[in-house]
Scaffold this motif. Structure first.
Motif, PDB file in Angstrom:
ATOM      1  N   GLU A 191      -2.372   9.240  -3.793  1.00 51.14           N
ATOM      2  CA  GLU A 191      -3.667   9.516  -3.870  1.00 51.14           C
ATOM      3  C   GLU A 191      -4.350   8.873  -2.627  1.00 51.14           C
ATOM      4  O   GLU A 191      -5.365   9.250  -1.990  1.00 51.14           O
ATOM      5  CB  GLU A 191      -4.228   8.969  -4.989  1.00 51.14           C
ATOM      6  N   SER A 192      -3.789   7.499  -2.228  1.00 51.36           N
ATOM      7  CA  SER A 192      -4.332   6.982  -0.908  1.00 51.36           C
ATOM      8  C   SER A 192      -4.384   7.729   0.234  1.00 51.36           C
ATOM      9  O   SER A 192      -5.349   7.774   1.069  1.00 51.36           O
ATOM     10  CB  SER A 192      -3.728   5.545  -0.742  1.00 51.36           C
ATOM     11  N   MET A 193      -3.459   8.467   0.539  1.00 55.47           N
ATOM     12  CA  MET A 193      -3.300   9.635   1.460  1.00 55.47           C
ATOM     13  C   MET A 193      -4.279  10.693   1.475  1.00 55.47           C
ATOM     14  O   MET A 193      -5.035  11.045   2.128  1.00 55.47           O
ATOM     15  CB  MET A 193      -1.795  10.162   1.574  1.00 55.47           C
ATOM     16  N   ILE A 194      -4.503  11.126   0.166  1.00 53.26           N
ATOM     17  CA  ILE A 194      -5.480  12.332  -0.184  1.00 53.26           C
ATOM     18  C   ILE A 194      -6.908  11.749   0.114  1.00 53.26           C
ATOM     19  O   ILE A 194      -7.817  12.451   0.591  1.00 53.26           O
ATOM     20  CB  ILE A 194      -5.444  12.763  -1.574  1.00 53.26           C
ATOM     21  N   ASP A 195      -7.041  10.439  -0.136  1.00 53.89           N
ATOM     22  CA  ASP A 195      -8.559   9.719   0.059  1.00 53.89           C
ATOM     23  C   ASP A 195      -8.854   9.840   1.682  1.00 53.89           C
ATOM     24  O   ASP A 195     -10.148   9.604   1.985  1.00 53.89           O
ATOM     25  CB  ASP A 195      -8.600   8.363  -0.390  1.00 53.89           C
ATOM     26  N   PHE A 221       7.598  10.364   9.538  1.00 53.16           N
ATOM     27  CA  PHE A 221       6.254  10.240   8.991  1.00 53.16           C
ATOM     28  C   PHE A 221       5.984  10.059   7.561  1.00 53.16           C
ATOM     29  O   PHE A 221       5.290   9.076   7.055  1.00 53.16           O
ATOM     30  CB  PHE A 221       5.599  11.568   9.155  1.00 53.16           C
ATOM     31  N   PHE A 222       6.939  10.551   6.814  1.00 54.12           N
ATOM     32  CA  PHE A 222       6.920  10.202   5.261  1.00 54.12           C
ATOM     33  C   PHE A 222       7.400   8.788   4.904  1.00 54.12           C
ATOM     34  O   PHE A 222       7.125   8.409   3.804  1.00 54.12           O
ATOM     35  CB  PHE A 222       7.738  11.217   4.564  1.00 54.12           C
ATOM     36  N   ILE A 223       8.399   8.371   5.964  1.00 58.64           N
ATOM     37  CA  ILE A 223       8.769   6.884   5.610  1.00 58.64           C
ATOM     38  C   ILE A 223       7.650   5.816   5.976  1.00 58.64           C
ATOM     39  O   ILE A 223       7.493   4.994   5.365  1.00 58.64           O
ATOM     40  CB  ILE A 223      10.123   6.654   6.639  1.00 58.64           C
ATOM     41  N   ASP A 224       6.809   6.120   7.287  1.00 58.13           N
ATOM     42  CA  ASP A 224       5.910   5.321   7.565  1.00 58.13           C
ATOM     43  C   ASP A 224       4.706   5.205   6.927  1.00 58.13           C
ATOM     44  O   ASP A 224       3.948   4.427   6.934  1.00 58.13           O
ATOM     45  CB  ASP A 224       5.676   5.539   9.223  1.00 58.13           C
ATOM     46  N   THR A 263       4.160   4.925   0.193  1.00 57.08           N
ATOM     47  CA  THR A 263       4.662   3.748  -0.429  1.00 57.08           C
ATOM     48  C   THR A 263       6.043   3.985  -0.978  1.00 57.08           C
ATOM     49  O   THR A 263       6.617   3.015  -1.268  1.00 57.08           O
ATOM     50  CB  THR A 263       3.484   3.131  -1.243  1.00 57.08           C
ATOM     51  N   HIS A 264       6.374   5.234  -1.356  1.00 56.59           N
ATOM     52  CA  HIS A 264       7.696   5.627  -2.026  1.00 56.59           C
ATOM     53  C   HIS A 264       8.140   6.732  -1.283  1.00 56.59           C
ATOM     54  O   HIS A 264       7.769   7.585  -0.351  1.00 56.59           O
ATOM     55  CB  HIS A 264       7.300   5.922  -3.448  1.00 56.59           C
ATOM     56  N   LYS A 265       9.370   7.204  -1.699  1.00 56.61           N
ATOM     57  CA  LYS A 265      10.215   8.156  -1.180  1.00 56.61           C
ATOM     58  C   LYS A 265       9.575   9.619  -1.882  1.00 56.61           C
ATOM     59  O   LYS A 265       9.387   9.542  -2.923  1.00 56.61           O
ATOM     60  CB  LYS A 265      11.830   7.811  -1.546  1.00 56.61           C
ATOM     61  N   ILE A 266       9.493  10.512  -0.865  1.00 59.77           N
ATOM     62  CA  ILE A 266       8.873  11.697  -1.330  1.00 59.77           C
ATOM     63  C   ILE A 266      10.298  12.811  -1.381  1.00 59.77           C
ATOM     64  O   ILE A 266      10.916  12.877  -0.098  1.00 59.77           O
ATOM     65  CB  ILE A 266       7.972  12.242  -0.105  1.00 59.77           C
ATOM     66  N   TYR A 267      10.376  13.480  -2.158  1.00 62.27           N
ATOM     67  CA  TYR A 267      11.334  14.567  -2.464  1.00 62.27           C
ATOM     68  C   TYR A 267      10.859  15.854  -2.635  1.00 62.27           C
ATOM     69  O   TYR A 267       9.625  16.137  -3.375  1.00 62.27           O
ATOM     70  CB  TYR A 267      12.281  14.156  -3.562  1.00 62.27           C
ATOM     71  N   GLU A 268      11.532  16.942  -2.100  1.00 58.54           N
ATOM     72  CA  GLU A 268      11.090  18.245  -2.430  1.00 58.54           C
ATOM     73  C   GLU A 268      12.458  19.178  -2.789  1.00 58.54           C
ATOM     74  O   GLU A 268      13.065  18.822  -1.570  1.00 58.54           O
ATOM     75  CB  GLU A 268      10.125  18.819  -1.276  1.00 58.54           C
ATOM     76  N   ASN A 269      12.519  19.813  -3.696  1.00 58.53           N
ATOM     77  CA  ASN A 269      13.662  20.397  -4.262  1.00 58.53           C
ATOM     78  C   ASN A 269      14.847  19.604  -3.870  1.00 58.53           C
ATOM     79  O   ASN A 269      15.889  19.929  -3.477  1.00 58.53           O
ATOM     80  CB  ASN A 269      13.732  21.795  -3.095  1.00 58.53           C
TER      81      ASN A 269
END
Length: 353
Positions: free
Chosen positions: A23-27, A121-124, A127-133
């Motif tokens: 959510e903080s990224m969306i904000d 980008f997704f690491i930096d 705040t948590h690991k992002i997974y897709e498929n």
């Protein structure tokens, strides 16, 4: 149906989180971006947020489709809508996504090509690991597509309102002979309503463009007119032209009619002027009308708003002879371009409450 969401954007947070899990990224982009929602049978299917990144770049920050409506073309349709809407405002449409084969392929099918990669980008940034498929996302893959203005004039696409008896339409010119007692006016001051002048128009959903035309005409009688028009219906329209007065002067001006009441702004020019260029520019429901003697240097005639203008409008040319007269007018150099009426670079718009 596709509509812009102006208020309470957070009500769509649940759907936005499908494409951006934090959510903080969306904000960081939600309020400064423009949000569009696609509905099918009054059901929300897809949401999209785009932002102005400067230097002619529009970026898709978030696009998400309700899982029940995925793989039905709604995401692609919304991207096509945004591409068309902003095609003459921005040069490039940019989108960033995780390094996932199916997602990258989707954007490539929408006309995007790979641009560059931002490592980790997704690491930096999360705040948590992002997974897709089932695969952890590490790098951000950016893709882009050019936004080219696509709006050409084909005279066969013109449609008449109040078709005249005498006219000729070619690909390069249009000639119209007026009929006596034809005019456009609604109520104000004169307390009469005239709605029978011939108007030849194109239809468009393009919300940012300029329409240019050159008019030439026989030296006209009192009140004779030929110029440009935006005619929505009998009570909502714009017209701009030279209007004959006497042997010494003519008037050049614009009439704007909203909700059945016309207003007229005008200035005096020599009655010997029998040719004029006009440029009509649209920025959503606002319009700018300009005139020029040479088709190069344009001067502002009017900035106005049509209250009942929708995404789809009609625009084109018109002629009129309000009294017992008739004359021939010739329209040439018809052209549609990217919007020449640039965004205001001074005081910033008020915030919408």
């Amino acid at each position: 149906m596709i509509t812009e969401i102006l208020n309470n954007k957070k009500q769509f947070l649940k759907l936005l989180l499908l494409a951006d899990e934090q959510e903080s990224m969306i904000d960081k982009y939600l309020e400064r971006g423009k949000m569009y929602a696609l509905y099918a049978n009054e059901i929300l299917c897809t949401i999209c947020v785009v932002t102005d990144e400067g230097n002619g770049i529009l970026e898709i920050k978030n696009i998400a489709t309700n899982p029940s409506y995925q793989r039905q073309g709604y995401g692609k349709k919304l991207i096509e809508y945004i591409s068309k809407k902003y095609s003459n405002i921005f040069d490039t449409l940019l989108v960033g996504t995780g390094d996932n084969t199916s997602t990258v392929l989707f954007y490539e099918k929408c006309g995007f090509t790979k641009s560059h990669t931002i490592k980790n980008f997704f690491i930096d940034n999360y705040t948590h690991k992002i997974y897709e498929n089932g695969t952890q996302l590490i790098d951000m893959i950016y893709l882009l597509k050019g936004l080219e203005f696509e709006m050409k004039i084909n005279t066969s696409d013109f449609k008449w309102t109040h078709e005249p008896k005498v006219y000729t339409i070619n690909q390069d010119s249009i000639e119209i002979t007026t009929e006596p007692f034809t005019d456009l006016w609604q109520r104000t001051y004169y307390h009469f309503r005239n709605d029978n002048a011939p108007i030849l128009q194109l239809e468009t959903t393009q919300q940012y463009f300029s329409f240019i035309v050159k008019t030439e005409f026989e030296k006209n009688c009192r009140y004779d007119q030929c110029g440009i028009a935006v005619y929505l219906d009998s009570e909502n329209w714009i017209k701009a032209s030279i209007e004959g007065e006497n042997n010494e002067i003519s008037h050049i001006g614009a009439v704007v009619t909203n909700n059945g009441f016309s207003d007229w702004s005008t200035g005096e020019i020599s009655a010997n002027i029998t040719s004029m260029w006009y440029r009509l520019s649209r920025r959503e429901n606002d319009f700018k009308i300009e005139c020029s003697l040479d088709g190069v240097k344009f001067q502002q005639l009017r900035i106005c708003h049509l209250f009942n203008s929708k995404e789809k409008i009609q625009f084109g040319i018109y002629v009129a002879s309000p009294e017992n007269s008739s004359f021939k007018s010739i329209f040439t150099n018809l052209e549609i371009t990217e919007c020449k009426w640039l965004a205001h670079d001074g005081q910033q718009p008020d915030e919408i409450e």
